[in-house]
Write a protein that holds these residues in place. Structure first.
Motif, PDB file in Angstrom:
ATOM      1  N   LEU A   1     -35.752 -21.299 -25.153  1.00  0.00           N
ATOM      2  CA  LEU A   1     -35.851 -21.338 -23.695  1.00  0.00           C
ATOM      3  C   LEU A   1     -36.236 -19.952 -23.204  1.00  0.00           C
ATOM      4  N   GLY A   2     -36.648 -19.862 -21.973  1.00  0.00           N
ATOM      5  CA  GLY A   2     -36.985 -18.560 -21.412  1.00  0.00           C
ATOM      6  C   GLY A   2     -38.090 -18.667 -20.393  1.00  0.00           C
ATOM      7  N   GLY A   3     -38.751 -17.566 -20.162  1.00  0.00           N
ATOM      8  CA  GLY A   3     -39.842 -17.562 -19.203  1.00  0.00           C
ATOM      9  C   GLY A   3     -40.228 -16.168 -18.785  1.00  0.00           C
ATOM     10  N   ARG A   4     -41.038 -16.110 -17.742  1.00  0.00           N
ATOM     11  CA  ARG A   4     -41.597 -14.843 -17.287  1.00  0.00           C
ATOM     12  C   ARG A   4     -40.536 -13.874 -16.797  1.00  0.00           C
ATOM     13  N   MET A   5     -40.869 -12.613 -16.952  1.00  0.00           N
ATOM     14  CA  MET A   5     -40.116 -11.541 -16.317  1.00  0.00           C
ATOM     15  C   MET A   5     -40.790 -11.258 -14.980  1.00  0.00           C
ATOM     16  N   LYS A   6     -40.041 -10.723 -14.048  1.00  0.00           N
ATOM     17  CA  LYS A   6     -40.612 -10.289 -12.771  1.00  0.00           C
ATOM     18  C   LYS A   6     -40.661  -8.771 -12.768  1.00  0.00           C
ATOM     19  N   ALA A   7     -41.637  -8.221 -12.050  1.00  0.00           N
ATOM     20  CA  ALA A   7     -41.764  -6.765 -11.957  1.00  0.00           C
ATOM     21  C   ALA A   7     -40.440  -6.163 -11.481  1.00  0.00           C
ATOM     22  N   GLY A   8     -39.958  -5.174 -12.217  1.00  0.00           N
ATOM     23  CA  GLY A   8     -38.705  -4.505 -11.872  1.00  0.00           C
ATOM     24  C   GLY A   8     -37.486  -5.046 -12.575  1.00  0.00           C
ATOM     25  N   ASP A   9     -37.602  -6.208 -13.227  1.00  0.00           N
ATOM     26  CA  ASP A   9     -36.468  -6.788 -13.959  1.00  0.00           C
ATOM     27  C   ASP A   9     -36.089  -5.935 -15.158  1.00  0.00           C
ATOM     28  N   THR A  10     -34.805  -5.857 -15.446  1.00  0.00           N
ATOM     29  CA  THR A  10     -34.392  -5.459 -16.782  1.00  0.00           C
ATOM     30  C   THR A  10     -34.503  -6.724 -17.625  1.00  0.00           C
ATOM     31  N   ILE A  11     -34.505  -6.564 -18.918  1.00  0.00           N
ATOM     32  CA  ILE A  11     -34.582  -7.738 -19.789  1.00  0.00           C
ATOM     33  C   ILE A  11     -33.356  -8.615 -19.586  1.00  0.00           C
ATOM     34  N   GLN A  12     -32.187  -7.995 -19.403  1.00  0.00           N
ATOM     35  CA  GLN A  12     -30.957  -8.759 -19.194  1.00  0.00           C
ATOM     36  C   GLN A  12     -31.017  -9.560 -17.898  1.00  0.00           C
ATOM     37  N   GLU A  13     -31.592  -8.980 -16.838  1.00  0.00           N
ATOM     38  CA  GLU A  13     -31.737  -9.716 -15.576  1.00  0.00           C
ATOM     39  C   GLU A  13     -32.669 -10.910 -15.746  1.00  0.00           C
TER      40      GLU A  13
ATOM     41  N   ASN B   1     -33.559 -16.687 -16.322  1.00  0.00           N
ATOM     42  CA  ASN B   1     -34.159 -17.766 -17.093  1.00  0.00           C
ATOM     43  C   ASN B   1     -33.098 -18.711 -17.645  1.00  0.00           C
ATOM     44  N   ALA B   2     -31.958 -18.168 -18.084  1.00  0.00           N
ATOM     45  CA  ALA B   2     -30.865 -19.011 -18.582  1.00  0.00           C
ATOM     46  C   ALA B   2     -30.336 -19.906 -17.468  1.00  0.00           C
ATOM     47  N   LYS B   3     -30.160 -19.345 -16.278  1.00  0.00           N
ATOM     48  CA  LYS B   3     -29.659 -20.123 -15.142  1.00  0.00           C
ATOM     49  C   LYS B   3     -30.638 -21.238 -14.775  1.00  0.00           C
ATOM     50  N   ARG B   4     -31.929 -20.909 -14.728  1.00  0.00           N
ATOM     51  CA  ARG B   4     -32.949 -21.900 -14.370  1.00  0.00           C
ATOM     52  C   ARG B   4     -33.055 -22.994 -15.432  1.00  0.00           C
ATOM     53  N   GLU B   5     -33.039 -22.620 -16.703  1.00  0.00           N
ATOM     54  CA  GLU B   5     -33.274 -23.578 -17.787  1.00  0.00           C
ATOM     55  C   GLU B   5     -32.041 -24.390 -18.163  1.00  0.00           C
TER      56      GLU B   5
ATOM     57  N   GLY C   1     -43.339 -11.049 -25.610  1.00  0.00           N
ATOM     58  CA  GLY C   1     -42.039 -11.664 -25.414  1.00  0.00           C
ATOM     59  C   GLY C   1     -40.923 -10.806 -25.975  1.00  0.00           C
ATOM     60  N   VAL C   2     -39.880 -10.679 -25.205  1.00  0.00           N
ATOM     61  CA  VAL C   2     -38.679  -9.999 -25.659  1.00  0.00           C
ATOM     62  C   VAL C   2     -37.635 -11.084 -25.872  1.00  0.00           C
ATOM     63  N   ILE C   3     -37.095 -11.141 -27.066  1.00  0.00           N
ATOM     64  CA  ILE C   3     -36.121 -12.175 -27.404  1.00  0.00           C
ATOM     65  C   ILE C   3     -34.726 -11.581 -27.280  1.00  0.00           C
ATOM     66  N   MET C   4     -33.893 -12.256 -26.498  1.00  0.00           N
ATOM     67  CA  MET C   4     -32.502 -11.850 -26.307  1.00  0.00           C
ATOM     68  C   MET C   4     -31.606 -12.971 -26.829  1.00  0.00           C
ATOM     69  N   THR C   5     -30.441 -12.602 -27.340  1.00  0.00           N
ATOM     70  CA  THR C   5     -29.520 -13.609 -27.846  1.00  0.00           C
ATOM     71  C   THR C   5     -28.167 -13.496 -27.148  1.00  0.00           C
ATOM     72  N   ALA C   6     -27.508 -14.625 -27.059  1.00  0.00           N
ATOM     73  CA  ALA C   6     -26.135 -14.699 -26.559  1.00  0.00           C
ATOM     74  C   ALA C   6     -25.454 -15.847 -27.287  1.00  0.00           C
ATOM     75  N   THR C   7     -24.184 -15.665 -27.581  1.00  0.00           N
ATOM     76  CA  THR C   7     -23.401 -16.725 -28.209  1.00  0.00           C
ATOM     77  C   THR C   7     -22.724 -17.537 -27.118  1.00  0.00           C
ATOM     78  N   LEU C   8     -22.915 -18.847 -27.167  1.00  0.00           N
ATOM     79  CA  LEU C   8     -22.332 -19.734 -26.167  1.00  0.00           C
ATOM     80  C   LEU C   8     -20.954 -20.184 -26.622  1.00  0.00           C
ATOM     81  N   SER C   9     -20.057 -20.307 -25.661  1.00  0.00           N
ATOM     82  CA  SER C   9     -18.730 -20.844 -25.949  1.00  0.00           C
ATOM     83  C   SER C   9     -18.832 -22.368 -26.143  1.00  0.00           C
TER      84      SER C   9
END
Length: 142
Positions: A72-84, A89-93, A129-137
């Protein structure tokens, strides 16, 4: 041992800001965005979710450039940090609100796609693309 652990400087993606950058809300209409895709490489923040057991959670995309099982994921917006961008993208998807501190940098890669959603679809698109990971509960996986 009393030695401090060695941290890998490549296990993160720095975000530099010079001066006072102000985010804008510019929106490109479809025709203008299609022309931009023909000329520019777009930045994406893609999400590599795992559960507590280490199993990978993928999503089935409905549209190009990868209308199949993919991260999952998507575009970054100008000024975003990767975490933002990853959080938005996580919230939208998925509807999940993932705290920025939970994201860990995995890698950055370039991708050339034969097709894209926007007309003319056959012009394809190019991403970094910058790939970020998070562990879901367990609760988030359900």
């Amino acid at each position: 041992s009393d030695e401090a652990p060695i941290t890998n400087p490549f296990n993160r993606m720095p975000h530099y800001v010079t001066g006072d950058y102000t985010k804008n809300q510019t929106f490109l209409e479809d025709l203008e965005y299609s022309r931009a895709l023909d000329c520019l490489v777009k930045g994406c923040a893609d999400l590599f979710f795992t559960d507590a057991r280490g199993l990978v959670c993928l999503g089935k995309r409905k549209v190009q450039p990868q209308a199949d099982w993919w991260m999952l994921g998507g575009r970054m917006k100008a000024g975003d940090t990767i975490q933002e961008a990853a959080g938005r993208n996580a919230k939208r998807e998925t509807g999940l609100s993932v705290d920025p501190s939970r994201w860990t940098f995995v890698c950055a890669q370039t991708m050339l796609w034969q097709f894209r959603k926007q007309s003319p679809e056959g012009n394809g698109t190019a991403d970094i693309g910058v790939i970020m990971t998070a562990t879901l509960s367990d609760e988030e996986v359900l």
